[in-house]
Design a protein around this motif. Structure first.
Motif, PDB file in Angstrom:
ATOM      1  N   GLY A   1       0.810  -1.215   0.000  1.00 61.46           N
ATOM      2  CA  GLY A   1       0.000   0.000   0.000  1.00 61.46           C
ATOM      3  C   GLY A   1       0.838   1.257   0.000  1.00 61.46           C
ATOM      4  O   GLY A   1       2.074   1.203  -0.021  1.00 61.46           O
ATOM      5  N   PRO A   2       0.183   2.408   0.045  1.00 61.62           N
ATOM      6  CA  PRO A   2       0.881   3.694  -0.049  1.00 61.62           C
ATOM      7  C   PRO A   2       1.817   4.004   1.121  1.00 61.62           C
ATOM      8  O   PRO A   2       2.719   4.825   0.974  1.00 61.62           O
ATOM      9  CB  PRO A   2      -0.248   4.722  -0.130  1.00 61.62           C
ATOM     10  N   LEU A   3       1.636   3.338   2.269  1.00 60.85           N
ATOM     11  CA  LEU A   3       2.514   3.579   3.410  1.00 60.85           C
ATOM     12  C   LEU A   3       3.689   2.605   3.444  1.00 60.85           C
ATOM     13  O   LEU A   3       4.578   2.752   4.288  1.00 60.85           O
ATOM     14  CB  LEU A   3       1.736   3.459   4.728  1.00 60.85           C
ATOM     15  N   GLY A   4       3.673   1.625   2.550  1.00 59.77           N
ATOM     16  CA  GLY A   4       4.685   0.581   2.621  1.00 59.77           C
ATOM     17  C   GLY A   4       4.517  -0.158   3.936  1.00 59.77           C
ATOM     18  O   GLY A   4       3.429  -0.239   4.480  1.00 59.77           O
ATOM     19  N   SER A   5       5.583  -0.679   4.467  1.00 54.98           N
ATOM     20  CA  SER A   5       5.498  -1.398   5.742  1.00 54.98           C
ATOM     21  C   SER A   5       6.032  -0.538   6.892  1.00 54.98           C
ATOM     22  O   SER A   5       6.548  -1.051   7.866  1.00 54.98           O
ATOM     23  CB  SER A   5       6.257  -2.717   5.655  1.00 54.98           C
ATOM     24  N   SER A   6       5.851   0.780   6.773  1.00 54.96           N
ATOM     25  CA  SER A   6       6.443   1.727   7.711  1.00 54.96           C
ATOM     26  C   SER A   6       5.572   1.999   8.937  1.00 54.96           C
ATOM     27  O   SER A   6       4.515   2.637   8.822  1.00 54.96           O
ATOM     28  CB  SER A   6       6.700   3.054   6.994  1.00 54.96           C
TER      29      SER A   6
ATOM     30  N   ARG B   1     -10.942   3.997   7.082  1.00 49.48           N
ATOM     31  CA  ARG B   1     -10.464   4.628   5.849  1.00 49.48           C
ATOM     32  C   ARG B   1      -9.117   4.038   5.441  1.00 49.48           C
ATOM     33  O   ARG B   1      -8.903   3.684   4.280  1.00 49.48           O
ATOM     34  CB  ARG B   1     -10.334   6.136   6.037  1.00 49.48           C
ATOM     35  N   GLY B   2      -8.199   3.908   6.404  1.00 50.22           N
ATOM     36  CA  GLY B   2      -6.889   3.337   6.129  1.00 50.22           C
ATOM     37  C   GLY B   2      -6.985   1.916   5.615  1.00 50.22           C
ATOM     38  O   GLY B   2      -6.271   1.514   4.688  1.00 50.22           O
ATOM     39  N   ARG B   3      -7.881   1.138   6.199  1.00 49.22           N
ATOM     40  CA  ARG B   3      -8.092  -0.241   5.724  1.00 49.22           C
ATOM     41  C   ARG B   3      -8.648  -0.233   4.300  1.00 49.22           C
ATOM     42  O   ARG B   3      -8.162  -0.935   3.418  1.00 49.22           O
ATOM     43  CB  ARG B   3      -9.049  -0.973   6.659  1.00 49.22           C
ATOM     44  N   ASP B   4      -9.669   0.591   4.069  1.00 49.21           N
ATOM     45  CA  ASP B   4     -10.322   0.629   2.760  1.00 49.21           C
ATOM     46  C   ASP B   4      -9.405   1.162   1.666  1.00 49.21           C
ATOM     47  O   ASP B   4      -9.542   0.768   0.507  1.00 49.21           O
ATOM     48  CB  ASP B   4     -11.595   1.481   2.829  1.00 49.21           C
TER      49      ASP B   4
ATOM     50  N   GLY C   1      -6.151   0.715   1.632  1.00 47.40           N
ATOM     51  CA  GLY C   1      -4.978  -0.138   1.514  1.00 47.40           C
ATOM     52  C   GLY C   1      -3.757   0.325   2.289  1.00 47.40           C
ATOM     53  O   GLY C   1      -2.642  -0.094   1.994  1.00 47.40           O
ATOM     54  N   TRP C   2      -3.959   1.168   3.303  1.00 46.51           N
ATOM     55  CA  TRP C   2      -2.831   1.624   4.111  1.00 46.51           C
ATOM     56  C   TRP C   2      -2.388   0.531   5.073  1.00 46.51           C
ATOM     57  O   TRP C   2      -1.208   0.373   5.331  1.00 46.51           O
ATOM     58  CB  TRP C   2      -3.195   2.840   4.944  1.00 46.51           C
ATOM     59  N   TRP C   3      -3.370  -0.143   5.666  1.00 49.39           N
ATOM     60  CA  TRP C   3      -3.072  -1.108   6.726  1.00 49.39           C
ATOM     61  C   TRP C   3      -4.196  -2.110   6.894  1.00 49.39           C
ATOM     62  O   TRP C   3      -5.277  -1.986   6.336  1.00 49.39           O
ATOM     63  CB  TRP C   3      -2.831  -0.402   8.050  1.00 49.39           C
ATOM     64  N   HIS C   4      -3.875  -3.101   7.719  1.00 48.80           N
ATOM     65  CA  HIS C   4      -4.851  -4.049   8.258  1.00 48.80           C
ATOM     66  C   HIS C   4      -4.890  -3.736   9.744  1.00 48.80           C
ATOM     67  O   HIS C   4      -3.880  -3.360  10.330  1.00 48.80           O
ATOM     68  CB  HIS C   4      -4.396  -5.493   8.048  1.00 48.80           C
ATOM     69  N   PHE C   5      -6.048  -3.892  10.364  1.00 49.08           N
ATOM     70  CA  PHE C   5      -6.120  -3.651  11.803  1.00 49.08           C
ATOM     71  C   PHE C   5      -7.142  -4.557  12.445  1.00 49.08           C
ATOM     72  O   PHE C   5      -8.035  -5.104  11.786  1.00 49.08           O
ATOM     73  CB  PHE C   5      -6.425  -2.173  12.111  1.00 49.08           C
TER      74      PHE C   5
END
Length: 164
Positions: free
Chosen positions: A94-99, A143-146, A148-152
């Motif tokens: 996703g856009p944040l990578g694994s950061s 929003r982040g999940r939808d 593609g930023w992260w899974h939570f």
């Protein structure tokens, strides 16, 4: 709420250990140690967010027993903290990578921080205080999940979180 156990022995941090059955498809551990502030000879207040133990948040008071090796094992909760625990894993594609830093930057406006499991597995464990703006935090997480930023996942949820 008073903790039904006294007197107060030594001050300071101790490690409280939790046993659990590992979840399928999850990390292969069956114990987790969390820092806690000793309140009495058999109770302590959890001082960090758990990565693995479900149903527990920072600030929860737990009862424990000490084994022959001096390890403190949790035997149950005494007083819930009212806080929530959220685990977030940035999506490497996703856009944040694994950061974890990028995740933290998104959460910083709410005053939320957290710990990172390891550099190899950048899972974050976040404490969401009971007085935080739960509605806005939930909106951001979704929003982040939808996007593609992260899974939570919310591993310790309060009624206030459910209705927010």
């Amino acid at each position: 709420m008073p903790v039904p156990d006294s007197p107060l022995p030594e001050d300071g941090q101790i490690k409280i250990w939790f046993r659990f059955i590992p979840r399928e498809g999850w990390l292969p551990y069956d114990t987790e140690g969390l820092w806690a502030t000793r309140l009495s000879s058999t109770t302590a207040r959890i001082a960090n967010a758990p990565f693995l133990q479900d149903g527990l948040a920072e600030g929860t008071v737990v009862r424990f027993v000490t084994d022959a090796d001096g390890l403190h094992w949790a035997t149950g909760q005494v007083v819930a903290s009212g806080n929530c625990t959220v685990r977030i894993l940035a999506d490497p594609s996703g856009p944040l990578g694994s950061s974890p830093r990028a995740v933290h930057e998104r959460l910083a406006p709410f005053g939320l921080g957290g710990e990172v499991f390891s550099e190899e597995f950048p899972l974050m464990a976040i404490t969401v205080p009971s007085e935080a703006n739960l509605t806005e935090i939930k909106t951001l997480l979704l929003r982040g999940r939808d996007e593609g930023w992260w899974h939570f996942e919310v591993s310790c949820m309060t009624d206030a979180w459910r209705v927010a």
